[in-house]
Design an enzyme around this catalytic site. Structure first.
Site, PDB file in Angstrom:
ATOM      1  N   GLY A 129      29.991  78.445  -9.149  1.00 56.93           N
ATOM      2  CA  GLY A 129      29.176  77.631  -8.231  1.00 56.93           C
ATOM      3  C   GLY A 129      28.050  78.468  -7.646  1.00 56.93           C
ATOM      4  N   ARG A 186      23.626  77.437  -6.164  1.00 55.97           N
ATOM      5  CA  ARG A 186      23.050  77.082  -4.848  1.00 55.97           C
ATOM      6  C   ARG A 186      24.113  77.255  -3.770  1.00 55.97           C
ATOM      7  NH1 ARG A 186      24.615  71.429  -5.062  1.00 55.97           N
ATOM      8  NH2 ARG A 186      25.090  70.981  -7.243  1.00 55.97           N
ATOM      9  N   ASN A 237      34.536  79.416  -6.274  1.00 53.89           N
ATOM     10  CA  ASN A 237      33.747  78.732  -5.240  1.00 53.89           C
ATOM     11  C   ASN A 237      33.224  77.364  -5.684  1.00 53.89           C
ATOM     12  OD1 ASN A 237      31.649  78.610  -2.899  1.00 53.89           O
ATOM     13  ND2 ASN A 237      30.384  78.576  -4.749  1.00 53.89           N
ATOM     14  N   SER A 245      38.622  75.115   2.351  1.00 59.82           N
ATOM     15  CA  SER A 245      37.903  74.319   3.354  1.00 59.82           C
ATOM     16  C   SER A 245      38.882  74.067   4.503  1.00 59.82           C
ATOM     17  CB  SER A 245      37.482  72.971   2.760  1.00 59.82           C
ATOM     18  OG  SER A 245      37.102  72.069   3.780  1.00 59.82           O
ATOM     19  N   TYR A 280      39.223  64.674  -1.442  1.00 56.88           N
ATOM     20  CA  TYR A 280      38.750  66.066  -1.269  1.00 56.88           C
ATOM     21  C   TYR A 280      39.823  66.889  -0.555  1.00 56.88           C
ATOM     22  CZ  TYR A 280      35.481  69.796   0.254  1.00 56.88           C
ATOM     23  OH  TYR A 280      34.847  71.006   0.495  1.00 56.88           O
TER      24      TYR A 280
END
Ligand SMILES: NC(=O)c1ccc[n+]([C@@H]2O[C@H](COP(=O)([O-])OP(=O)(O)OC[C@H]3O[C@@H](n4cnc5c(N)ncnc54)[C@H](OP(=O)(O)O)[C@@H]3O)[C@@H](O)[C@H]2O)c1
Length: 234
Positions: free
Chosen positions: A7, A10, A84, A136, A149
């Site tokens: 990842g 960005r 990531n 997260s 998620y």
């Protein structure tokens, strides 16, 4: 050190690649092929570090396996794997689809598992071998409108905890960083109403990554939750 960042095109991945480039690490950068990924490589090289691009689609098991095979045949050793790459979804549960579940589980939970399992032989000889998973705050608590998620990040956190206990005796360090809302496309894409100035900057997450990679102690799992005072994920 040789560091693989997934990842990396960005957001948090690019910020991590750039901070580690300043320390002279060799960066292996992955995401789907794009000018943005090329741009991260250019920025890494501009900082005097080596950058190698290895594109892959992390929702696709064949693509992740092909990436791992290529790395095992073309790279001589790997010190750090940073899992990531990720996708999010904000939707009421009855509007989520089975393919959303499969896609988020594939990229957020299955791809770190596939990649780590396949790359352990490359890491085995390193005295700095480290696996760092970007989870997260939703990996620890439930959040409305983010059920799929949240489930995928819970899977990643649970898997990381077991991995830490299993691999620590072989000299691995396993870290999990669990950010709250970070100002990247992920949040602004699904929640354009959010004031990005209230979010954490991706560079702040990158600083934590750099800090964790300097640890040389025997600590089994460094689990860092980073959030602003708000208890909202985003
Ligand atoms: N932003 C937040 O608030 C926040 C909070 C907590 C945790 N996180 C986690 O932090 C990680 C990075 O997120 P971010 O905020 O930096 O998001 P982002 O700016 O949207 O970046 C996501 C990265 O993942 C890559 N990616 C997405 N789908 C991919 C696919 N199918 N195959 C390969 N790569 C893919 C993207 O590359 P391409 O699209 O170019 O392929 C991009 O490099 C994720 O795991 C995310 O869950 C983010």
């Amino acid at each position: 050190m040789t560091v693989l960042v997934t990842g990396a095109s960005r957001g948090i991945g690019r910020a991590v690649a750039l901070i580690l480039a300043r320390e002279g690490n060799r960066l292996i950068l992955s995401s789907r092929p794009s000018p943005a990924l090329e741009e991260t490589a250019r920025l890494v090289r501009e900082r005097g570090a080596e950058a190698l691009i290895y594109p892959a689609d992390f929702t696709d098991r064949e693509s992740v396996s092909a990436l791992a095979e290529k790395l095992c045949s073309q790279i001589t050793g790997l010190d750090v794997l940073i899992n990531n790459a990720g996708q999010a979804l904000s939707a009421p549960v009855e509007e989520t689809r089975e393919e959303d579940w499969d896609r988020l589980m594939a990229i957020n939970a299955r791809s770190p598992y596939f990649l780590t399992r396949a790359l352990l032989p490359l890491m085995e000889g390193s005295d700095r071998k480290t696996i760092l998973n970007i989870a997260s705050v939703v990996g620890h608590e439930g959040y409305p409108l983010q059920s799929v998620y949240t489930a995928s990040k819970h899977a990643l956190v649970g898997w990381s905890k077991s991995l830490a206990r299993e691999l620590q005796p072989r000299g691995y360090r396993i870290h999990v960083i669990s950010p709250g809302g970070v100002a990247t496309d992920m949040v602004t894409g699904v929640r354009p109403d959010i004031d990005a100035s209230q979010l954490i900057g991706p560079e702040e997450i990158a600083e934590w990554v750099r800090f964790l990679l300097t640890r040389t102690g025997k600590g089994m799992v460094d689990h860092i939750n980073i959030r602003r005072e708000s208890r909202q994920a985003w």
